[in-house]
Design a protein around this motif. Structure first.
Motif, PDB file in Angstrom:
ATOM      1  N   LEU A  20       5.473  -7.144  -1.494  1.00  0.00           N
ATOM      2  CA  LEU A  20       5.322  -6.691  -2.877  1.00  0.00           C
ATOM      3  C   LEU A  20       3.912  -6.153  -3.117  1.00  0.00           C
ATOM      4  CD1 LEU A  20       6.558  -6.402  -5.679  1.00  0.00           C
ATOM      5  CD2 LEU A  20       5.805  -8.739  -6.182  1.00  0.00           C
ATOM      6  N   GLN A  21       2.887  -6.843  -2.581  1.00  0.00           N
ATOM      7  CA  GLN A  21       1.509  -6.387  -2.765  1.00  0.00           C
ATOM      8  C   GLN A  21       1.262  -5.042  -2.090  1.00  0.00           C
ATOM      9  OE1 GLN A  21      -0.968  -9.726  -1.473  1.00  0.00           O
ATOM     10  NE2 GLN A  21      -1.690  -9.958  -3.579  1.00  0.00           N
ATOM     11  N   GLU A  22       1.768  -4.897  -0.859  1.00  0.00           N
ATOM     12  CA  GLU A  22       1.601  -3.630  -0.141  1.00  0.00           C
ATOM     13  C   GLU A  22       2.285  -2.483  -0.882  1.00  0.00           C
ATOM     14  OE1 GLU A  22       1.389  -5.145   4.519  1.00  0.00           O
ATOM     15  OE2 GLU A  22       3.326  -4.853   3.537  1.00  0.00           O
ATOM     16  N   THR A  23       3.471  -2.768  -1.413  1.00  0.00           N
ATOM     17  CA  THR A  23       4.211  -1.742  -2.152  1.00  0.00           C
ATOM     18  C   THR A  23       3.470  -1.339  -3.416  1.00  0.00           C
ATOM     19  OG1 THR A  23       6.284  -2.717  -1.335  1.00  0.00           O
ATOM     20  CG2 THR A  23       6.462  -1.142  -3.142  1.00  0.00           C
ATOM     21  N   LEU A  25       8.574   7.767   2.906  1.00  0.00           N
ATOM     22  CA  LEU A  25       9.992   7.981   2.580  1.00  0.00           C
ATOM     23  C   LEU A  25      10.913   7.187   3.489  1.00  0.00           C
ATOM     24  CD1 LEU A  25      10.032  11.842   1.926  1.00  0.00           C
ATOM     25  CD2 LEU A  25      10.255  10.025   0.215  1.00  0.00           C
ATOM     26  N   LEU A  26      10.460   6.913   4.703  1.00  0.00           N
ATOM     27  CA  LEU A  26      11.282   6.182   5.664  1.00  0.00           C
ATOM     28  C   LEU A  26      11.019   4.680   5.621  1.00  0.00           C
ATOM     29  CD1 LEU A  26      10.943   8.637   8.699  1.00  0.00           C
ATOM     30  CD2 LEU A  26      12.775   8.512   7.005  1.00  0.00           C
ATOM     31  N   THR A  27      10.209   4.257   4.639  1.00  0.00           N
ATOM     32  CA  THR A  27       9.857   2.844   4.491  1.00  0.00           C
ATOM     33  C   THR A  27      10.574   2.264   3.282  1.00  0.00           C
ATOM     34  OG1 THR A  27       7.663   3.292   5.424  1.00  0.00           O
ATOM     35  CG2 THR A  27       7.923   1.238   4.209  1.00  0.00           C
ATOM     36  N   VAL A  28      10.946   1.007   3.353  1.00  0.00           N
ATOM     37  CA  VAL A  28      11.592   0.338   2.223  1.00  0.00           C
ATOM     38  C   VAL A  28      10.688  -0.750   1.675  1.00  0.00           C
ATOM     39  CG1 VAL A  28      13.940   0.826   3.000  1.00  0.00           C
ATOM     40  CG2 VAL A  28      12.811  -1.266   3.754  1.00  0.00           C
ATOM     41  N   GLY A  29      10.833  -1.009   0.382  1.00  0.00           N
ATOM     42  CA  GLY A  29      10.068  -2.053  -0.277  1.00  0.00           C
ATOM     43  C   GLY A  29      10.815  -3.370  -0.290  1.00  0.00           C
ATOM     44  N   PRO A  30      10.282  -4.365  -0.990  1.00  0.00           N
ATOM     45  CA  PRO A  30      10.914  -5.697  -1.003  1.00  0.00           C
ATOM     46  C   PRO A  30      12.232  -5.737  -1.759  1.00  0.00           C
ATOM     47  CG  PRO A  30       9.031  -5.616  -2.492  1.00  0.00           C
ATOM     48  CD  PRO A  30       9.020  -4.334  -1.736  1.00  0.00           C
ATOM     49  N   THR A  31      12.415  -4.809  -2.709  1.00  0.00           N
ATOM     50  CA  THR A  31      13.671  -4.738  -3.463  1.00  0.00           C
ATOM     51  C   THR A  31      14.119  -3.283  -3.557  1.00  0.00           C
ATOM     52  OG1 THR A  31      12.580  -4.447  -5.618  1.00  0.00           O
ATOM     53  CG2 THR A  31      12.965  -6.720  -4.879  1.00  0.00           C
ATOM     54  N   GLU A  32      15.362  -3.087  -3.971  1.00  0.00           N
ATOM     55  CA  GLU A  32      15.880  -1.727  -4.105  1.00  0.00           C
ATOM     56  C   GLU A  32      15.126  -0.959  -5.194  1.00  0.00           C
ATOM     57  OE1 GLU A  32      20.142   0.580  -4.975  1.00  0.00           O
ATOM     58  OE2 GLU A  32      20.121  -1.571  -4.532  1.00  0.00           O
ATOM     59  N   HIS A  51       9.532   5.674  -3.489  1.00  0.00           N
ATOM     60  CA  HIS A  51       9.983   7.013  -3.083  1.00  0.00           C
ATOM     61  C   HIS A  51       9.808   8.029  -4.204  1.00  0.00           C
ATOM     62  CE1 HIS A  51      12.740   5.295   0.326  1.00  0.00           C
ATOM     63  NE2 HIS A  51      11.445   5.131   0.559  1.00  0.00           N
ATOM     64  N   SER A  52      10.006   7.607  -5.446  1.00  0.00           N
ATOM     65  CA  SER A  52       9.838   8.509  -6.585  1.00  0.00           C
ATOM     66  C   SER A  52       8.402   9.009  -6.680  1.00  0.00           C
ATOM     67  CB  SER A  52      10.233   7.794  -7.883  1.00  0.00           C
ATOM     68  OG  SER A  52      10.010   8.624  -9.005  1.00  0.00           O
ATOM     69  N   ASN A  53       7.444   8.110  -6.511  1.00  0.00           N
ATOM     70  CA  ASN A  53       6.034   8.524  -6.570  1.00  0.00           C
ATOM     71  C   ASN A  53       5.637   9.362  -5.368  1.00  0.00           C
ATOM     72  OD1 ASN A  53       4.498   7.274  -8.988  1.00  0.00           O
ATOM     73  ND2 ASN A  53       5.792   5.595  -8.292  1.00  0.00           N
ATOM     74  N   ALA A  54       6.248   9.085  -4.201  1.00  0.00           N
ATOM     75  CA  ALA A  54       5.988   9.909  -3.018  1.00  0.00           C
ATOM     76  C   ALA A  54       6.498  11.334  -3.234  1.00  0.00           C
ATOM     77  CB  ALA A  54       6.646   9.285  -1.792  1.00  0.00           C
ATOM     78  N   ALA A 100      -6.648   4.854   1.642  1.00  0.00           N
ATOM     79  CA  ALA A 100      -6.122   3.663   0.963  1.00  0.00           C
ATOM     80  C   ALA A 100      -4.604   3.634   1.034  1.00  0.00           C
ATOM     81  CB  ALA A 100      -6.589   3.648  -0.492  1.00  0.00           C
ATOM     82  N   LEU A 101      -3.976   4.800   0.898  1.00  0.00           N
ATOM     83  CA  LEU A 101      -2.519   4.881   0.995  1.00  0.00           C
ATOM     84  C   LEU A 101      -2.066   4.532   2.413  1.00  0.00           C
ATOM     85  CD1 LEU A 101       0.263   5.691  -0.172  1.00  0.00           C
ATOM     86  CD2 LEU A 101      -0.256   8.047   0.485  1.00  0.00           C
ATOM     87  N   GLU A 102      -2.738   5.099   3.407  1.00  0.00           N
ATOM     88  CA  GLU A 102      -2.348   4.844   4.802  1.00  0.00           C
ATOM     89  C   GLU A 102      -2.468   3.365   5.148  1.00  0.00           C
ATOM     90  OE1 GLU A 102      -3.671   6.035   9.371  1.00  0.00           O
ATOM     91  OE2 GLU A 102      -4.723   6.909   7.659  1.00  0.00           O
ATOM     92  N   SER A 103      -3.511   2.717   4.628  1.00  0.00           N
ATOM     93  CA  SER A 103      -3.735   1.302   4.960  1.00  0.00           C
ATOM     94  C   SER A 103      -2.662   0.391   4.368  1.00  0.00           C
ATOM     95  CB  SER A 103      -5.124   0.862   4.486  1.00  0.00           C
ATOM     96  OG  SER A 103      -5.191   0.865   3.070  1.00  0.00           O
ATOM     97  N   SER A 104      -1.871   0.911   3.408  1.00  0.00           N
ATOM     98  CA  SER A 104      -0.781   0.114   2.834  1.00  0.00           C
ATOM     99  C   SER A 104       0.411   0.027   3.781  1.00  0.00           C
ATOM    100  CB  SER A 104      -0.323   0.710   1.497  1.00  0.00           C
ATOM    101  OG  SER A 104      -1.378   0.742   0.566  1.00  0.00           O
ATOM    102  N   PHE A 105       0.467   0.926   4.762  1.00  0.00           N
ATOM    103  CA  PHE A 105       1.543   0.941   5.756  1.00  0.00           C
ATOM    104  C   PHE A 105       0.958   0.592   7.127  1.00  0.00           C
ATOM    105  CE2 PHE A 105       2.337   4.384   2.646  1.00  0.00           C
ATOM    106  CZ  PHE A 105       3.473   3.869   2.030  1.00  0.00           C
TER     107      PHE A 105
END
Length: 505
Positions: free
Chosen positions: A191-194, A234-241, A248-251, A165-170
């Protein structure tokens, strides 16, 4: 009067909940189901009205509407998606607010049904909301009920299901067994993927809480695969800072649960097409993200225990177990000393910020900051003192029994640090306590007579004696092995040694 009104409102809300559930039990239009579930979701935020809801029959009604069953049927009717989402939202509120519902969840095998629904969402479109609230409910169940956490880990293949499920989000494209292609110009996650990724990370954190030791080759593969996905995260960014920081904190929290032997996949052999950020031929992008995250949390200046200690602990274990990671981080955090005119804690470098944390009021924060620097110095006391000064390092050395010098228990490679010419020339003039070169101060005793010196000395002795007798302070000494002990014991040991020495003569 007020109590009577409150009780009357509470009774009315309970009756409304019962009425809504009676309607939902019947075959009604989708729009009516959604409206009823939305009302129930709002009501279920109040713990006091959940008594009529938290029965086996009513929980089963909501589970049926959420398509929580063990059938293999796919999710085809798009018109039902809003009903499924609202039913899952209701279950989230009910499970969070009711201990009875948590126990019923185990009896009704809710976790297994959620895992089954998650598998149905794998290749379906328009199911991001279903997947997100499914994951959120799994997170709540694994957080609030330890038996469900164990069930997910050992019986339901929760690690595999949640990792998928985590992999499918990326949008991960694998180029090797544990290596994902790096999309440097990739667009941010939606936002939904994040949100889906964050919920999956939180659920995985609960399921992997006791995963320090790897007992089989299959487990090792599973954790390495997870670490490779987290590297991509960790190398991916979300829709906002803010969303990027939350992701990244949860990762990082999840990486802290992965056995350290499996974290070598955070670095990988670098190719010419990849970033120039490499060390000894290894790609260090993910490690740099961790360092930047650590510094950002230090600069926040608050909530160090919750926000900073996880990433510091992770970096410490990575440095202790993986030589390339340690050497790369040391080059960033503790570069060769050149200017030693200022105290180690004064300045804006990462080293200065970490040294300041070594005397933080929070014991846990200062311990992990000191431990991190100590590991970077290969657990050598003389090396640590060079970068921090004795005063800042005294707490760690006392706790580790290293006040007399030496090194820690862990073995490191024998490569030696090279001091700069500037440091070598300044070294004889460095104050070992403060860790920097001080301007020579005039000796206040130069102009005193011998009587004045003796008077001041006795005055100081009397002050210490009074503080000791009043138990304000307790004089301590250092044993030959570097541990601390009451001063009386040290004196007795010294006198015994002197007597043994004179007898032998």
């Amino acid at each position: 009067m007020r109590t009577w009104i409150e009780e009357s409102l509470m009774t009315s809300r309970k009756k409304l909940c019962e009425g809504i559930l009676n309607i939902l039990e019947k075959d009604i239009k989708t729009s009516c189901q959604v409206a009823c579930l939305e009302a129930l979701r709002i009501l279920s935020r109040d713990k006091k009205v959940l008594v009529p809801v938290t029965t086996k029959e009513n929980m089963q009604i909501l589970m049926r509407l959420a398509k929580l069953d063990m059938t293999e049927d796919s999710l085809e009717d798009v018109s039902n998606f809003p009903v499924i989402v609202e039913a899952l939202k209701c279950l989230c509120n009910i499970v969070f607010n009711s201990a009875i519902a948590q126990k019923l969840s185990l009896e009704l095998n809710l976790a297994a049904m959620l895992c089954n629904l998650l598998k149905k969402c794998k290749d379906q479109q328009f199911v991001d909301d279903i997947k997100c609230f499914d994951l959120r409910l799994l997170f709540l169940l694994s957080l609030l009920h330890t038996d469900i956490r164990s069930q997910l880990h050992h019986e339901l293949q929760g690690l595999q299901v949640l990792t998928q499920a985590l992999e499918s989000s990326f949008s991960i494209r694998w180029t090797d067994k544990y290596k994902a292609a790096e999309e440097h110009d990739g667009s941010p996650l939606s936002l939904q993927e994040t949100d889906c990724a964050i919920e999956a990370l939180k659920a995985l954190f609960n399921v992997t809480l006791d995963s320090w030791n790897v007992h089989s080759e299959n487990e090792s593969h599973q954790f390495r695969y997870m670490a490779a996905i987290l590297r991509h995260c960790l190398l991916t960014v979300g829709p906002t800072e803010d969303k990027t920081e939350e992701l990244h904190s949860n990762a990082i929290n999840l990486l802290s649960n992965i056995p350290v032997s499996c974290l070598d996949v955070l670095i990988s052999p670098s190719t010419q097409e990849e970033t120039v950020l490499k060390y000894n031929g290894m790609n260090m992008d993910a490690i740099q993200v961790l360092l930047d995250f650590m510094e950002k949390r230090i600069d926040k200046g608050s909530s160090y225990r919750e926000g900073l200690t996880p990433v510091l602990s992770l970096l410490t274990e990575c440095c202790r177990a993986h030589r390339n990671i340690r050497k790369f981080i040391k080059a960033q955090v503790l570069p060769p000393l050149r200017d030693v005119s200022n105290r180690p804690e004064v300045g804006t470098t990462v080293r200065n910020k970490l040294v300041r944390l070594m005397t933080h009021v929070d014991l846990g924060v200062k311990q992990i900051a000191a431990e991190f620097l100590f590991v970077l110095c290969k657990e050598r006391v003389d090396n640590l003192l060079k970068y921090t000064g004795y005063g800042n390092a005294a707490g760690l050395l006392a706790a580790r029994g290293l006040l007399a010098g030496g090194r820690g228990d862990h073995w490191y490679s024998d490569d030696e640090d090279t001091d700069t010419e500037e440091y070598k020339s300044a070294k004889p003039n460095i104050n070992l306590i403060t860790g920097h070169v001080e301007e020579p101060m005039p000796n206040p005793m130069d102009e005193m007579t011998e009587e004045q010196k003796e008077y001041e000395a006795m005055k100081l002795v009397n002050m210490f004696d009074k503080l000791s007798r009043d138990e304000v302070i307790k004089p301590m000494g250092v044993r030959p092995d570097g541990t601390m002990t009451p001063l009386e014991e040290t004196i007795c040991q010294y006198q015994t040694n002197e007597q043994d020495s004179s007898d032998s003569d």
